[in-house]
Scaffold this motif. Structure first.
Motif, PDB file in Angstrom:
ATOM      1  N   ASP A   1      11.403  -7.142  -6.409  1.00 38.99           N
ATOM      2  CA  ASP A   1      10.605  -6.248  -7.242  1.00 38.99           C
ATOM      3  C   ASP A   1       9.546  -5.606  -6.348  1.00 38.99           C
ATOM      4  OD1 ASP A   1      11.867  -7.170  -9.723  1.00 38.99           O
ATOM      5  OD2 ASP A   1      10.751  -9.027  -9.380  1.00 38.99           O
ATOM      6  N   VAL A   2       9.351  -4.300  -6.489  1.00 37.87           N
ATOM      7  CA  VAL A   2       8.430  -3.583  -5.610  1.00 37.87           C
ATOM      8  C   VAL A   2       7.327  -2.915  -6.430  1.00 37.87           C
ATOM      9  CG1 VAL A   2       8.184  -1.757  -3.890  1.00 37.87           C
ATOM     10  CG2 VAL A   2      10.269  -3.156  -3.927  1.00 37.87           C
ATOM     11  N   TYR A   3       6.098  -3.209  -6.052  1.00 40.80           N
ATOM     12  CA  TYR A   3       4.920  -2.545  -6.614  1.00 40.80           C
ATOM     13  C   TYR A   3       4.243  -1.789  -5.475  1.00 40.80           C
ATOM     14  CZ  TYR A   3       5.447  -5.734 -10.614  1.00 40.80           C
ATOM     15  OH  TYR A   3       5.930  -6.422 -11.693  1.00 40.80           O
ATOM     16  N   SER A   4       3.953  -0.503  -5.688  1.00 35.95           N
ATOM     17  CA  SER A   4       3.413   0.308  -4.589  1.00 35.95           C
ATOM     18  C   SER A   4       2.245   1.175  -5.056  1.00 35.95           C
ATOM     19  CB  SER A   4       4.507   1.215  -4.019  1.00 35.95           C
ATOM     20  OG  SER A   4       3.966   2.166  -3.120  1.00 35.95           O
ATOM     21  N   TYR A   5       1.193   1.225  -4.212  1.00 38.29           N
ATOM     22  CA  TYR A   5       0.092   2.168  -4.433  1.00 38.29           C
ATOM     23  C   TYR A   5       0.427   3.557  -3.896  1.00 38.29           C
ATOM     24  CZ  TYR A   5      -2.889  -1.698  -5.881  1.00 38.29           C
ATOM     25  OH  TYR A   5      -3.428  -2.774  -6.559  1.00 38.29           O
ATOM     26  N   ASN A   6       1.547   3.676  -3.201  1.00 38.64           N
ATOM     27  CA  ASN A   6       2.079   4.965  -2.769  1.00 38.64           C
ATOM     28  C   ASN A   6       1.045   5.803  -2.014  1.00 38.64           C
ATOM     29  OD1 ASN A   6       4.234   6.835  -2.595  1.00 38.64           O
ATOM     30  ND2 ASN A   6       3.448   8.005  -4.331  1.00 38.64           N
ATOM     31  N   ILE A   7       0.332   5.180  -1.058  1.00 38.58           N
ATOM     32  CA  ILE A   7      -0.670   5.936  -0.307  1.00 38.58           C
ATOM     33  C   ILE A   7      -0.032   6.963   0.618  1.00 38.58           C
ATOM     34  CG2 ILE A   7      -2.334   4.038  -0.385  1.00 38.58           C
ATOM     35  CD1 ILE A   7      -1.731   3.637   2.657  1.00 38.58           C
ATOM     36  N   ASN A   8       1.287   6.858   0.821  1.00 35.63           N
ATOM     37  CA  ASN A   8       1.979   7.880   1.617  1.00 35.63           C
ATOM     38  C   ASN A   8       2.487   9.041   0.770  1.00 35.63           C
ATOM     39  OD1 ASN A   8       3.675   5.857   0.578  1.00 35.63           O
ATOM     40  ND2 ASN A   8       5.183   6.053   2.207  1.00 35.63           N
ATOM     41  N   ASP A   9       2.141   9.043  -0.527  1.00 34.43           N
ATOM     42  CA  ASP A   9       2.330  10.204  -1.414  1.00 34.43           C
ATOM     43  C   ASP A   9       3.763  10.697  -1.490  1.00 34.43           C
ATOM     44  OD1 ASP A   9      -0.388  10.354  -2.162  1.00 34.43           O
ATOM     45  OD2 ASP A   9      -0.870  11.471  -0.345  1.00 34.43           O
TER      46      ASP A   9
ATOM     47  N   LEU B   1       0.833  -1.205   0.000  1.00 33.12           N
ATOM     48  CA  LEU B   1       0.000   0.000   0.000  1.00 33.12           C
ATOM     49  C   LEU B   1       0.865   1.252   0.000  1.00 33.12           C
ATOM     50  CD1 LEU B   1      -2.986  -0.623   2.466  1.00 33.12           C
ATOM     51  CD2 LEU B   1      -3.127  -0.043   0.042  1.00 33.12           C
ATOM     52  N   SER B   2       1.892   1.270   0.840  1.00 38.76           N
ATOM     53  CA  SER B   2       2.757   2.446   0.962  1.00 38.76           C
ATOM     54  C   SER B   2       4.110   2.173   0.328  1.00 38.76           C
ATOM     55  CB  SER B   2       2.940   2.820   2.440  1.00 38.76           C
ATOM     56  OG  SER B   2       3.465   1.722   3.170  1.00 38.76           O
ATOM     57  N   THR B   3       4.749   3.230  -0.126  1.00 29.82           N
ATOM     58  CA  THR B   3       6.106   3.108  -0.638  1.00 29.82           C
ATOM     59  C   THR B   3       7.063   3.028   0.545  1.00 29.82           C
ATOM     60  OG1 THR B   3       5.539   4.364  -2.618  1.00 29.82           O
ATOM     61  CG2 THR B   3       7.875   4.208  -2.055  1.00 29.82           C
ATOM     62  N   PRO B   4       7.953   2.023   0.574  1.00 30.76           N
ATOM     63  CA  PRO B   4       8.859   1.867   1.720  1.00 30.76           C
ATOM     64  C   PRO B   4       9.737   3.096   1.940  1.00 30.76           C
ATOM     65  CG  PRO B   4       8.847  -0.117   0.352  1.00 30.76           C
ATOM     66  CD  PRO B   4       8.100   0.934  -0.414  1.00 30.76           C
ATOM     67  N   THR B   5       9.928   3.451   3.213  1.00 30.66           N
ATOM     68  CA  THR B   5      10.789   4.577   3.598  1.00 30.66           C
ATOM     69  C   THR B   5      11.542   4.215   4.877  1.00 30.66           C
ATOM     70  OG1 THR B   5       8.945   5.566   4.811  1.00 30.66           O
ATOM     71  CG2 THR B   5       9.331   6.367   2.569  1.00 30.66           C
ATOM     72  N   PHE B   6      12.690   4.850   5.097  1.00 29.84           N
ATOM     73  CA  PHE B   6      13.524   4.527   6.263  1.00 29.84           C
ATOM     74  C   PHE B   6      12.771   4.770   7.564  1.00 29.84           C
ATOM     75  CE2 PHE B   6      16.586   5.225   9.603  1.00 29.84           C
ATOM     76  CZ  PHE B   6      17.551   4.261   9.367  1.00 29.84           C
TER      77      PHE B   6
END
Length: 401
Positions: free
Chosen positions: A39-47, A8-13
């Motif tokens: 391989d990473v697929y993200s809906y980037n809900i954290n914008d 759902l979210s793009t991974p971040t530190f």
């Protein structure tokens, strides 16, 4: 080993507008300890913007493919019509769909594990029934709302009761709907895993300790003198407001006996009023809304206090405090799922009176509580080791088919 992450979210530190740090650190550990290709697929809900995404790609050595949220979800957000969620049977992000070309690409890549991050996306596992599938929830949302409904302060009016009851109904229904026998459901809370299993008897629910993110174990654990430094961390919000008010009210009352021995720092937003109150009664107190170097600021203190009233999973800021050499005084919810024990490697209190009693005990025997802080640090560095957790999750745990 090849992994495909659908998140759902793009991974971040660090967590940014979502619980986005857990997949970041597990990816990093899986690449380091297992040599995994991911391989990473993200809906980037954290914008995250394009520059931030490129930075993450460079740090992790992965390519992130963005997935598009349904237009009607975007419209609801832009028009501030999220209240219309009450018309939905399941939580809103359940309705995110995976394009057929992505499903085809993932299958063609033949990953060893399809890893799904986020409870609302758990239903996507049905597209990959021929692959090993792990869903990192990482908490049970239905357990969270179940706990909220048991709190007197959280159910003071009918609107609150309706709000939490509806959310509980949505997530409980979702968890029953998505649960499949051939999928591993991974939690960072034991109670979460047990609750999910109790509601879905066929579930392969798995509890693993929450991995550590950032820490510096070179700190010498020696409490400051003449005043021991107490730290209240995190945002002053619904999760800790009730308990913190109880703790701090008692501290305000006992100012004459304790202000000469302890100084206070609030690290996080919303603590301004309490900072002023403690100043007025004679405590040396400061409020830091944001620290550029969180770990360095953390280690300027001796004792971290977390009066968390409700929640699920593992409380990351509590884990950070222990890993960085601070003695933790906290409620049972603050310390649940962390590999520490009351009186040996942490201090568990249930109310403001017990909190004040613990401060008097520390004042009377500083060396004992320094040793408890050290023991806590040793325990979490061992039991919450990120590399070991990644290996256990992706390499050692398999469904018996």
């Amino acid at each position: 080993m090849r992994l495909t992450l659908i998140s759902l979210s793009t991974p971040t530190f660090n967590n940014i507008r979502a619980a986005s740090a857990l997949p970041y650190h597990l990816i990093n550990a899986a690449k380091s300890s297992l040599g995994a290709e991911i391989d990473v697929y993200s809906y980037n809900i954290n914008d995250l913007d394009d520059d931030a995404i490129k930075k993450v790609e460079l740090e992790l050595g992965v390519k992130i493919q963005l997935l598009v949220k349904p237009r009607w979800i975007k419209w609801m957000m832009v028009m501030r019509l999220m209240f219309l969620r009450i018309l939905l049977k399941y939580p809103i992000y359940y309705y995110c769909r995976l394009p057929q070309n992505c499903i085809k690409d993932i299958k063609n890549n033949n990953p060893d594990i399809v890893w799904i991050y986020g409870e609302e996306l758990a239903g996507l596992s049905t597209f990959f029934s021929d692959s090993e599938c792990i869903v990192t929830m990482p908490d049970s949302e239905s357990l969270y709302y179940y706990r909220m409904l048991r709190q007197p302060w959280a159910t003071m009016n009918l609107l609150q009761i309706m709000k939490y009851s509806f959310a509980y109904w949505q997530y409980k229904g979702l968890e029953s709907h998505i649960c499949k026998e051939n999928v591993i459901y991974h939690f960072v809370g034991k109670e979460d895993a047990d609750f999910f299993k109790s509601m879905n008897g066929q579930a392969n629910s798995l509890f693993m300790r929450h991995p550590l993110y950032a820490y510096n174990n070179e700190k010498i654990i020696k409490f400051h003198q003449p005043k021991i430094r107490l730290l209240f961390t995190g945002r002053y919000d619904i999760y800790c407001q009730h308990g913190s008010d109880d703790f701090l009210s008692e501290l305000e009352k006992k100012c004459n006996g304790l202000s000469s021995y302890f100084e206070i720092t609030f690290l996080g937003k919303g603590w301004g009023t309490w900072n002023e109150k403690l100043h007025k009664v004679g405590f040396q107190s400061q409020h830091i809304s944001f620290a550029l170097d969180y770990i360095a600021e953390l280690q300027n203190h001796d004792i971290q206090v977390n009066a968390i009233d409700v929640g699920t999973g593992t409380k990351g800021k509590v884990l950070d405090g222990i890993a960085n050499g601070l003695l933790i005084i906290g409620t049972a919810y603050a310390l649940e799922n962390i590999s520490v024990k009351n009186g040996e490697s942490c201090v568990v209190v249930s109310n403001g009176i017990e909190f004040i009693q613990s401060l008097y005990a520390i004042k009377a025997n500083v060396s004992l509580y320094e040793s408890i802080a050290k023991k806590g640090q040793e325990k979490v560095l061992l039991e919450h080791n990120t590399m070991a957790i990644a290996r256990n999750l992706f390499e050692n745990y398999k469904i018996k088919k």
